[in-house]
Design a protein around this motif. Sequence first.
Motif, short mmCIF file in Angstrom:
data_model
loop_
_atom_site.label_atom_id
_atom_site.label_comp_id
_atom_site.label_asym_id
_atom_site.label_seq_id
_atom_site.Cartn_x
_atom_site.Cartn_y
_atom_site.Cartn_z
N GLY A 1 71.69 -25.21 66.47
CA GLY A 1 71.10 -24.05 67.03
C GLY A 1 69.99 -24.24 67.99
N GLN A 2 69.22 -25.53 68.11
CA GLN A 2 68.08 -25.63 68.87
C GLN A 2 68.57 -26.31 70.30
N VAL A 3 69.88 -26.74 70.37
CA VAL A 3 70.20 -27.31 71.73
C VAL A 3 69.92 -26.37 72.78
N GLY A 4 69.13 -27.07 73.87
CA GLY A 4 68.73 -26.30 75.16
C GLY A 4 67.65 -25.22 74.94
N LYS A 5 67.10 -25.23 73.88
CA LYS A 5 65.79 -24.03 73.48
C LYS A 5 64.51 -24.75 73.72
N ASP A 6 64.44 -26.02 73.63
CA ASP A 6 63.00 -26.78 74.03
C ASP A 6 63.31 -27.57 74.95
N ILE B 1 62.93 -31.55 74.53
CA ILE B 1 63.80 -32.36 73.52
C ILE B 1 65.12 -32.35 73.94
N ILE B 2 65.75 -33.64 74.22
CA ILE B 2 67.29 -33.71 74.47
C ILE B 2 67.84 -34.05 73.15
N HIS B 3 68.93 -33.24 72.85
CA HIS B 3 69.53 -33.42 71.45
C HIS B 3 70.68 -34.23 71.32
N PHE B 4 70.58 -35.46 72.11
CA PHE B 4 71.39 -36.58 72.07
C PHE B 4 70.90 -37.89 72.58
N GLY B 5 71.58 -38.94 72.16
CA GLY B 5 71.11 -40.42 72.63
C GLY B 5 72.14 -41.35 72.92
N LEU B 6 72.07 -42.55 73.64
CA LEU B 6 73.11 -43.32 73.94
C LEU B 6 73.17 -44.38 73.43
N ASP B 7 74.45 -44.98 72.95
CA ASP B 7 74.49 -46.46 72.30
C ASP B 7 74.70 -47.25 73.61
N GLU B 8 74.34 -48.62 73.43
CA GLU B 8 74.62 -49.55 74.43
C GLU B 8 75.98 -49.53 75.03
N LEU B 9 75.82 -49.76 76.34
CA LEU B 9 77.13 -49.76 77.12
C LEU B 9 77.00 -50.76 78.33
N ASP B 10 78.26 -51.71 78.16
CA ASP B 10 78.14 -52.80 79.11
C ASP B 10 78.79 -52.45 80.39
N LEU B 11 78.24 -51.50 81.16
CA LEU B 11 78.52 -51.17 82.43
C LEU B 11 77.53 -50.94 83.38
N PRO B 12 77.87 -51.34 84.71
CA PRO B 12 76.82 -51.64 85.90
C PRO B 12 75.97 -50.38 86.09
N VAL B 13 75.20 -49.86 85.42
CA VAL B 13 74.37 -48.60 85.46
C VAL B 13 73.35 -48.91 86.47
N TRP C 1 68.15 -38.09 82.41
CA TRP C 1 68.60 -36.89 81.37
C TRP C 1 67.58 -36.02 81.38
N GLY C 2 67.91 -34.94 80.86
CA GLY C 2 66.83 -33.69 80.35
C GLY C 2 67.59 -32.70 80.11
N VAL C 3 66.71 -31.60 80.15
CA VAL C 3 66.92 -30.18 79.96
C VAL C 3 66.72 -29.28 81.15
N ARG C 4 67.86 -28.64 81.35
CA ARG C 4 67.63 -27.83 82.69
C ARG C 4 67.14 -26.65 82.20
N PRO C 5 66.48 -25.89 83.48
CA PRO C 5 65.85 -24.59 83.28
C PRO C 5 67.04 -23.64 82.51
N ASP C 6 68.34 -23.65 82.67
CA ASP C 6 69.29 -22.68 82.41
C ASP C 6 69.80 -23.13 80.72
N ALA D 1 67.51 -37.33 68.84
CA ALA D 1 67.01 -36.74 69.90
C ALA D 1 66.07 -37.41 70.64
N THR D 2 65.77 -37.21 71.77
CA THR D 2 65.05 -37.91 72.91
C THR D 2 63.91 -36.86 73.26
N ARG D 3 62.62 -37.33 73.31
CA ARG D 3 61.66 -36.27 74.03
C ARG D 3 61.25 -36.76 75.17
N CYS D 4 61.15 -35.76 76.16
CA CYS D 4 60.61 -36.09 77.39
C CYS D 4 59.05 -36.41 77.48
N ALA D 5 58.72 -37.41 78.28
CA ALA D 5 57.24 -37.69 78.23
C ALA D 5 56.74 -37.69 79.71
#
Length: 358
Positions: free
Chosen positions: A95-100, A103-115, A120-125, A226-230
């Motif tokens: 219920g907190q997704v997108g409210k704050d 705070i980004i309510h997800f993370g990412l495991d390691e990927l062996d891809l050429p990033v 990432w973040g929370v949009r105004p909408d 979760a991940t916090r913006c800094a």
Amino acid sequence: MGYDVEESLVATLRRRAEHEVDMVALLDGAVRRGRRRQRGRRVAKALGGAGVAGVTTVALLAGPLAVGDRGPAGPPYPVPRVADPTAGGATVHPGQVGKDPTIIHFGLDELDLPVRQATWGVRPDGLEHMYLEFAAAPDRVRTVDLLLARGTVPLPERQGLDSISERPARVGGRPGTHTLLGQGGTATVDELRWSPVGGVEAVLVSDGVGWEDTLAIAEAVRFDRATRCATPAQVTVLPAGATLRGCRIGPALSGSATFSTVVLTIGDGTAEIEVVAGNDLARAEKSSPTPEPVDGGRAGWYPESSMLVIYDLDGLFIRIVTHPGYGRAEAELVAGGLRRPATADPDRPETWSTALIG
């Protein structure tokens, strides 16, 4: 509360670069929207069989780049995570997704891809998001956009692409829908929609990545953290009626260096202003037209781009980008209240503050 660099988007840096990165061009709002339109045109052209121009401002990697979590024993990362068990991910607090916006309510495991670039973040909408851009052939850019929302994610912009086929899919053991998009019967865009937890929906759209890697990326998204913006620069003064409405953070590569940038979006629901700060951002050159000096030359106002540039805020270079409804007066108001926390090192994002509004 101490920092924990466990949550990361960039882990192993094996790079040889051909071009320089302009992080502001990659991340500030006006350019981001233009890039989205450009990408839409690029996708349409690619699906129609035409050649695609590469993004010359972004480094092209020669080898793979792992992104994701390596745990506290791993190397230092350019994107910090605050160890705060009360935040939790979407599976803990759906219920907190997108409210704050912090705070980004997800993370990412390691990927062996050429990033080569990640945001990432929370949009105004209220949509939480992640954007990844992958190294590819010089004439091809591969991208992934992930959107997360309570309820239903609005249908992403398809830029005139047609739905070629649709089939059931499963992500993390949960049912979803995989849609192929394209033109003229040729598809390179995958759209994957699923619900990682009741009451929350995720949509992942990949361009030129392929179904196998698209599914691997979706499986690597973790909704139990979760991940916090800094930020290295706190905002202490806001225009009347304005609040913090969004935050996005991300690293990109330039030569042998990693650049991390944060964009804070401030507004009242009708107008927005963005504060862009980071470590050694691409510097705005005092070229024609000459900026109008502000605060004795400490800053410059660029009328054509509706942007105020602070050349040195205790070692920080900052852009304040205004959008319709706000102008120079509001930009100068926000600039006058910016402060750099004493512990914030621009080159060490793990020291940045999660108190975005001071």
